[in-house]
Design an enzyme around this catalytic site. Structure first.
Site, PDB file in Angstrom:
ATOM      1  CE  LYS A   1       2.894  -0.167   0.760  1.00  0.00           C
ATOM      2  NZ  LYS A   1       2.910   1.279  -0.327  1.00  0.00           N
TER       3      LYS A   1
ATOM      4  CD  GLN B   1       3.328   0.668  -3.597  1.00  0.00           C
ATOM      5  OE1 GLN B   1       1.994   1.094  -2.609  1.00  0.00           O
ATOM      6  NE2 GLN B   1       3.264   0.202  -4.078  1.00  0.00           N
TER       7      GLN B   1
ATOM      8  CG  ASP C   1       5.935   5.764   0.952  1.00  0.00           C
ATOM      9  OD1 ASP C   1       6.275   5.134   1.850  1.00  0.00           O
ATOM     10  OD2 ASP C   1       5.421   5.628  -0.485  1.00  0.00           O
TER      11      ASP C   1
END
Ligand code: NDP
Length: 280
Positions: free
Chosen positions: A52, A96, A119
């Site tokens: 990422k 994460q 997200d």
């Protein structure tokens, strides 16, 4: 031979488009910045976080990295999120997953400002998706819609079957296919006669989390098959939830693993970071 849906190529195109948008924003004096938080040192998570950050660097998005020790308390994590929520220069916040067992993931997701929820996991983002309002869409299912559209596969009016009903893949996938006017069926571990249901699908999206479970008996001749799964097989090679060798001769289009859905997730995260500027 089926059409091989090339996620590597399509994700590269999306990243180029994002890169152009970021350059334009920068030229207007607007920077795009993503904060990435990892708790602990799970090797798979470290690889995802690394990828990422690399993608951010490539498209010109600034990334702030917070690597917290495994024993970080929930309160400490929530305090960091509150601090980042308050920083105008931070556009997106990504925590994460999975988090260590002593931290309540739902509480952490809820703590992220929905305007920075790149997200797309916050209940407000999910709600907005359900009622067709602007908001962030979970990256993997959003990437699958892009794969279909950019491969010239029509969704409207098609029988779409999704295997799996997780909050991050199955459910948002079903809603997005519905938004694109597909006729959608969602299946799960309690579905009876799974094969009969999946054999109705013109578009079959497989997010079952079981290596190579889906063989040709589950697939209608000429169907489009999207494989979300990602696993290591007995030879340590990557494989999906679909038995590619068995299924590919009977379908009209299929995503390979690797090189199908996987690369789309990060490309859509980059897209969401730019979108955060619009939503803010
Ligand atoms: P989950 O384990 O959260 O969900 C699996 C779903 O499959 C559940 O809804 C479960 O049903 C259903 N299921 C399990 N067994 C069966 C069965 N025998 N028949 C029918 N349905 C079944 O997985 P995720 O949604 O998180 O992920 C799915 C796959 O996608 C995994 O392989 C994961 O690694 C991969 N993945 C890949 C990403 C990428 O970027 N490429 C991103 C995210 C995930 P029930 O609800 O009843 O338990």
């Amino acid at each position: 031979m089926p059409q091989i849906i090339d996620g590597k190529l399509i994700s590269a195109q999306i990243k180029e488009e994002v890169k152009e948008k970021v350059a334009k924003l920068n030229a207007q004096g607007t920077r795009v910045c993503l904060a990435v938080i990892q708790v602990g040192t799970d090797p798979a998570s470290s690889v995802y976080v690394g990828n990422k950050k690399k993608a951010c660097a490539y498209v010109g998005i600034e990334s702030l990295s917070y690597e917290l020790p495994e024993q970080t308390s929930q309160e400490e994590l929530l305090a960091l999120i509150a601090e980042l929520n308050g920083k105008a220069e931070v556009n997106g916040i990504l925590v994460q997953l999975p988090l260590p067992g002593h931290i309540d993931e739902d509480a952490v997701i809820r703590a992220i400002d929905p305007k920075k929820d790149v997200d797309g996991f916050h209940p407000q983002s999910v709600g907005a998706l359900c009622i067709g309002q602007p908001g962030f869409v979970s990256c993997t299912p959003a990437g699958i819609i892009e794969l279909l559209k950019r491969s010239g596969i029509e969704i409207a009016g098609k029988e779409c079957v999704v295997i799996g009903r997780s909050n991050i893949v199955g459910k948002p996938m079903a809603i997005l296919l519905l938004r694109e006017n597909g006729t959608v069926t969602v299946t799960h571990s309690r579905t009876r006669n799974l094969k009969e249901v999946t054999r109705r699908a013109d578009i079959l999206v497989v997010a079952v989390g079981k290596p190579r479970m889906i063989t040709r008996e589950y697939v209608k001749e000429g169907a489009v098959v999207i494989d979300v799964g990602i696993h290591r097989n007995e030879n340590n090679r990557l494989c999906g939830d679909v038995d590619y060798e068995d299924v590919s001769p009977v379908c009209s289009a299929i995503t390979p693993v690797p090189g199908g859905v996987g690369p789309m997730t990060i490309a859509m995260l980059m897209y969401n970071c730019v979108r955060s500027i619009e939503l803010q």
